[in-house]
Design a protein around this motif. Structure first.
Motif, PDB file in Angstrom:
ATOM      1  N   ARG A 110       0.416  -1.329   0.110  1.00 15.01           N
ATOM      2  CA  ARG A 110       0.084   0.477  -0.193  1.00 15.01           C
ATOM      3  C   ARG A 110       0.850   1.116  -0.105  1.00 15.01           C
ATOM      4  N   THR A 111       2.201   0.995   0.240  1.00 16.39           N
ATOM      5  CA  THR A 111       2.799   2.592   0.652  1.00 16.39           C
ATOM      6  C   THR A 111       3.829   2.672  -0.813  1.00 16.39           C
ATOM      7  N   ARG A 112       3.381   1.796  -2.021  1.00 18.68           N
ATOM      8  CA  ARG A 112       3.734   2.274  -3.201  1.00 18.68           C
ATOM      9  C   ARG A 112       3.108   2.603  -3.483  1.00 18.68           C
ATOM     10  N   ARG A 113       2.268   3.404  -4.076  1.00 20.93           N
ATOM     11  CA  ARG A 113       2.033   5.125  -4.072  1.00 20.93           C
ATOM     12  C   ARG A 113       2.574   5.902  -4.181  1.00 20.93           C
ATOM     13  N   MET A 114       3.410   6.107  -2.960  1.00 16.49           N
ATOM     14  CA  MET A 114       4.284   7.003  -2.297  1.00 16.49           C
ATOM     15  C   MET A 114       5.152   7.011  -2.738  1.00 16.49           C
ATOM     16  N   LEU A 115       5.882   5.979  -4.160  1.00 14.81           N
ATOM     17  CA  LEU A 115       7.295   5.609  -3.715  1.00 14.81           C
ATOM     18  C   LEU A 115       7.717   6.720  -4.475  1.00 14.81           C
ATOM     19  N   THR A 116       7.276   7.556  -5.323  1.00 11.38           N
ATOM     20  CA  THR A 116       7.721   8.160  -6.453  1.00 11.38           C
ATOM     21  C   THR A 116       8.781   9.723  -6.122  1.00 11.38           C
ATOM     22  N   GLY A 117       8.419   9.169  -4.953  1.00 10.70           N
ATOM     23  CA  GLY A 117       8.689  10.965  -3.963  1.00 10.70           C
ATOM     24  C   GLY A 117       9.589  10.359  -2.803  1.00 10.70           C
ATOM     25  N   LEU A 118       9.815   9.284  -2.790  1.00 15.70           N
ATOM     26  CA  LEU A 118      11.260   9.115  -1.649  1.00 15.70           C
ATOM     27  C   LEU A 118      12.371   8.873  -2.463  1.00 15.70           C
ATOM     28  N   GLY A 119      12.601   8.699  -3.318  1.00 15.18           N
ATOM     29  CA  GLY A 119      14.335   8.797  -3.960  1.00 15.18           C
ATOM     30  C   GLY A 119      14.295   6.956  -4.087  1.00 15.18           C
ATOM     31  N   ALA A 120      15.240   6.876  -4.237  1.00 11.13           N
ATOM     32  CA  ALA A 120      15.504   5.318  -4.502  1.00 11.13           C
ATOM     33  C   ALA A 120      15.705   4.947  -3.446  1.00 11.13           C
ATOM     34  N   GLY A 121      16.716   5.160  -2.122  1.00 12.91           N
ATOM     35  CA  GLY A 121      16.651   5.154  -0.593  1.00 12.91           C
ATOM     36  C   GLY A 121      15.047   3.490  -0.844  1.00 12.91           C
ATOM     37  N   GLY A 122      14.049   4.728  -0.879  1.00  5.41           N
ATOM     38  CA  GLY A 122      12.563   3.963  -0.539  1.00  5.41           C
ATOM     39  C   GLY A 122      12.134   2.800  -1.056  1.00  5.41           C
ATOM     40  N   LYS A 123      12.803   3.342  -2.848  1.00  6.25           N
ATOM     41  CA  LYS A 123      12.556   1.845  -3.749  1.00  6.25           C
ATOM     42  C   LYS A 123      13.530   0.049  -3.686  1.00  6.25           C
ATOM     43  N   VAL A 124      14.671   1.373  -3.063  1.00  3.62           N
ATOM     44  CA  VAL A 124      14.723   0.056  -3.133  1.00  3.62           C
ATOM     45  C   VAL A 124      14.474  -0.874  -1.854  1.00  3.62           C
ATOM     46  N   ALA A 125      14.210  -0.100  -0.508  1.00  2.02           N
ATOM     47  CA  ALA A 125      13.555  -0.665   0.692  1.00  2.02           C
ATOM     48  C   ALA A 125      12.406  -1.734   0.460  1.00  2.02           C
ATOM     49  N   PHE A 126      11.667  -0.557  -0.963  1.00  2.00           N
ATOM     50  CA  PHE A 126       9.964  -1.466  -1.164  1.00  2.00           C
ATOM     51  C   PHE A 126      10.400  -2.838  -1.269  1.00  2.00           C
ATOM     52  N   TYR A 127      11.234  -2.769  -2.794  1.00  4.49           N
ATOM     53  CA  TYR A 127      11.518  -3.956  -3.141  1.00  4.49           C
ATOM     54  C   TYR A 127      12.394  -5.019  -2.706  1.00  4.49           C
ATOM     55  N   GLY A 128      13.282  -3.686  -2.506  1.00  2.00           N
ATOM     56  CA  GLY A 128      14.096  -5.771  -1.858  1.00  2.00           C
ATOM     57  C   GLY A 128      13.478  -6.459  -0.578  1.00  2.00           C
ATOM     58  N   ALA A 129      11.820  -5.984   0.133  1.00  3.55           N
ATOM     59  CA  ALA A 129      11.609  -6.554   0.862  1.00  3.55           C
ATOM     60  C   ALA A 129      10.965  -7.647   0.163  1.00  3.55           C
ATOM     61  N   LEU A 130      10.041  -7.062  -0.340  1.00  4.11           N
ATOM     62  CA  LEU A 130       9.107  -7.638  -1.291  1.00  4.11           C
ATOM     63  C   LEU A 130      10.015  -9.169  -2.107  1.00  4.11           C
TER      64      LEU A 130
END
Length: 109
Positions: A32-52
């Motif tokens: 559900r936090t995926r919709r906010m990934l555009t503004g979170l930068g590379a660190g947020g994307k790595v944390a999101f995709y890495g956890a999944l």
């Protein structure tokens, strides 16, 4: 099988189902936090995709019937993403408080 063995099997099954349910709940929250990934930068994307990827990938620290490591990774990613969102919102509100800045119309008081 003795009565004690059946009790242990039932308790282990209940614990396995409870940890699976916890992992699913955490995974849904992270998604559900995926919709906010555009503004979170590379660190947020790595944390999101890495956890999944860690949760789905079959090689784990602990065997798959024990989802505690998956839950830990998902919880850590969720905490990290939540902090990034809070920092982003705080930075946005500081910019909006500066003189001459347009008010943020998306926020409802």
């Amino acid at each position: 099988m003795s009565r004690q063995a059946w009790v242990l099997v039932v308790i282990a099954g209940i614990l396995a189902i409870a940890t699976l349910a916890g992992a699913v709940v955490l995974a849904v929250r992270v998604v559900r936090t995926r919709r906010m990934l555009t503004g979170l930068g590379a660190g947020g994307k790595v944390a999101f995709y890495g956890a999944l990827i860690y949760t789905i990938f079959p090689v784990d620290v602990l065997p798959d019937p024990i989802y505690l490591d998956d839950m830990g990774v998902l919880a850590a990613a969720l905490i990290y993403l939540t902090r990034l969102v809070q920092k982003r919102r705080a930075a946005g509100s500081q910019l909006a408080d500066q003189p001459g800045a347009e008010p943020d119309r998306r926020r409802v008081p």
